[in-house]
Design an enzyme around this catalytic site. Structure first.
Site, PDB file in Angstrom:
ATOM      1  N   ASN A 142     -19.098   4.406  10.791  1.00  0.00           N
ATOM      2  CA  ASN A 142     -18.721   3.003  10.586  1.00  0.00           C
ATOM      3  C   ASN A 142     -18.503   2.248  11.891  1.00  0.00           C
ATOM      4  OD1 ASN A 142     -18.835   3.367   7.829  1.00  0.00           O
ATOM      5  ND2 ASN A 142     -16.615   3.513   7.546  1.00  0.00           N
ATOM      6  N   ILE A 195     -12.710  -4.230   8.224  1.00  0.00           N
ATOM      7  CA  ILE A 195     -11.753  -3.118   8.234  1.00  0.00           C
ATOM      8  C   ILE A 195     -12.157  -2.085   7.176  1.00  0.00           C
ATOM      9  CG2 ILE A 195      -9.735  -4.200   9.271  1.00  0.00           C
ATOM     10  CD1 ILE A 195      -8.850  -4.970   6.393  1.00  0.00           C
ATOM     11  N   LEU A 222     -17.427  -2.896   2.363  1.00  0.00           N
ATOM     12  CA  LEU A 222     -18.401  -1.994   1.750  1.00  0.00           C
ATOM     13  C   LEU A 222     -18.227  -1.953   0.232  1.00  0.00           C
ATOM     14  CD1 LEU A 222     -18.266   0.921   4.362  1.00  0.00           C
ATOM     15  CD2 LEU A 222     -19.919  -0.964   4.213  1.00  0.00           C
ATOM     16  N   VAL A 279     -11.797   8.309   4.324  1.00  0.00           N
ATOM     17  CA  VAL A 279     -10.946   9.458   4.660  1.00  0.00           C
ATOM     18  C   VAL A 279     -11.785  10.582   5.265  1.00  0.00           C
ATOM     19  CG1 VAL A 279      -9.160   8.935   2.955  1.00  0.00           C
ATOM     20  CG2 VAL A 279     -11.126  10.354   2.278  1.00  0.00           C
ATOM     21  N   LYS A 304     -12.658   1.309   5.091  1.00  0.00           N
ATOM     22  CA  LYS A 304     -11.768   2.448   4.851  1.00  0.00           C
ATOM     23  C   LYS A 304     -12.582   3.692   4.553  1.00  0.00           C
ATOM     24  CE  LYS A 304     -10.191   4.726   1.017  1.00  0.00           C
ATOM     25  NZ  LYS A 304     -10.412   4.770  -0.432  1.00  0.00           N
ATOM     26  N   TYR A 344       0.819  -1.209   0.000  1.00  0.00           N
ATOM     27  CA  TYR A 344       0.000   0.000   0.000  1.00  0.00           C
ATOM     28  C   TYR A 344       0.858   1.266   0.000  1.00  0.00           C
ATOM     29  CZ  TYR A 344      -3.755  -3.157   1.647  1.00  0.00           C
ATOM     30  OH  TYR A 344      -4.653  -4.168   1.788  1.00  0.00           O
TER      31      TYR A 344
END
Length: 286
Positions: A241, A229, A189, A233, A231, A52
């Protein structure tokens, strides 16, 4: 740990939060800020990978957070390029340095490609030497998972695989459970796919519960015992969440979501020879 997020127990007795924060596709320059905000929202499980290119940002956020190391559960992953016993040990040390940590909570083989048995021997040593608290794999189909289990002393504690309402892995979850392997969902998601957020079944359940589609999906997964998990921003989405432990889906709602399963990936087929070739050719360092 001093977090309100429920914990699951891995096969070696180590506990980890059932919900955390993933940093896949977060640009390196945005990672520190995103992780700082996720920690402020209450996330204590952090998931990154050498591929990543943002382990440094995760590490900086951890260092500046003031949160006790014992309260965090940090995961990173070994890339294909570093497969093999000795290369894995070097890659592990490099990841630790980038993260600024002296141990990992979970180390995963990122892809079922290359010398995974050599890598697994190294990971068993890292576990036995207490450099890492748990070890596992990612993207391993059932045959590759069993091959690793049957030919090594220590079986994987986790298999992180694509899991969401359109690719539910319910049968595979049962199979993993029977082999003492915890399922963890990447893309819970569906990477923000319009199909998920516009789905009428998920939207109607959200209206019934007074929750967002994202909360319905994450609740559905944790109610199944799947580690997630997600994600984001956006701080508002991070807070949303993690707020999925104050309601429960009914059996009827769970059944309606189960009917959405297509049994097929939305993103990548690890049995496609072209995919295997492309993944194996992707280099993360010289």
């Amino acid at each position: 740990m001093t977090t309100s997020t429920p914990q699951i127990t891995l096969s070696n007795g180590v506990q980890m939060p059932i919900l955390g924060f993933g940093v896949y596709q977060i640009p390196p320059e945005q990672t520190e800020k995103a992780v700082t905000e996720a920690l402020a929202a209450g996330c204590r499980l952090l998931d990154t990978a050498s591929a990543y290119f943002n382990e440094d940002g995760v590490g900086r956020a951890i260092a500046k957070s003031g949160i006790a190391r014992s309260e965090l559960f940090v995961t990173t992953k070994l890339w294909i390029q570093d497969a093999g016993e000795q290369a894995t040990k070097r890659a592990f040390e490099a990841s630790l340095e980038r993260l600024g940590l002296d141990y990992l909570d979970l180390y995963l083989i990122h892809q079922p490609i290359g010398d995974v048995h050599g890598s697994w021997r190294a990971m068993q040593t890292l576990l036995q030497d207490k450099n890492v608290r748990a070890i596992g794999v990612s993207n391993f189909p059932a045959d590759r998972l069993v091959d690793l289990i049957d030919h090594n002393e220590i079986p994987p504690m986790i298999n992180q695989v694509e899991t969401h309402p359109f690719f539910q892995n319910t049968g595979y979850q049962t199979f993993m459970h029977d082999h003492d392997v915890q399922i963890e969902a990447w893309a819970p998601l569906a990477h923000g796919h319009d199909r998920l957020f516009g789905d009428p079944v998920l939207s109607s359940i959200g209206e019934e519960q007074g929750k967002s589609v994202a909360q319905v999906v994450l609740r559905w997964l944790v109610q199944r015992g799947v580690v997630v998990i997600p994600k984001s921003v956006r701080p508002d989405a991070m807070n949303e969440n993690i707020a999925v432990f104050d309601f429960e889906l009914t059996d009827e709602q769970m059944t309606r979501i189960a009917a959405l399963d297509t049994g097929a990936s939305l993103f990548v087929d690890h049995r496609d020879p072209a995919v295997v070739h492309d993944l194996g050719s992707f280099r993360i360092h010289d």
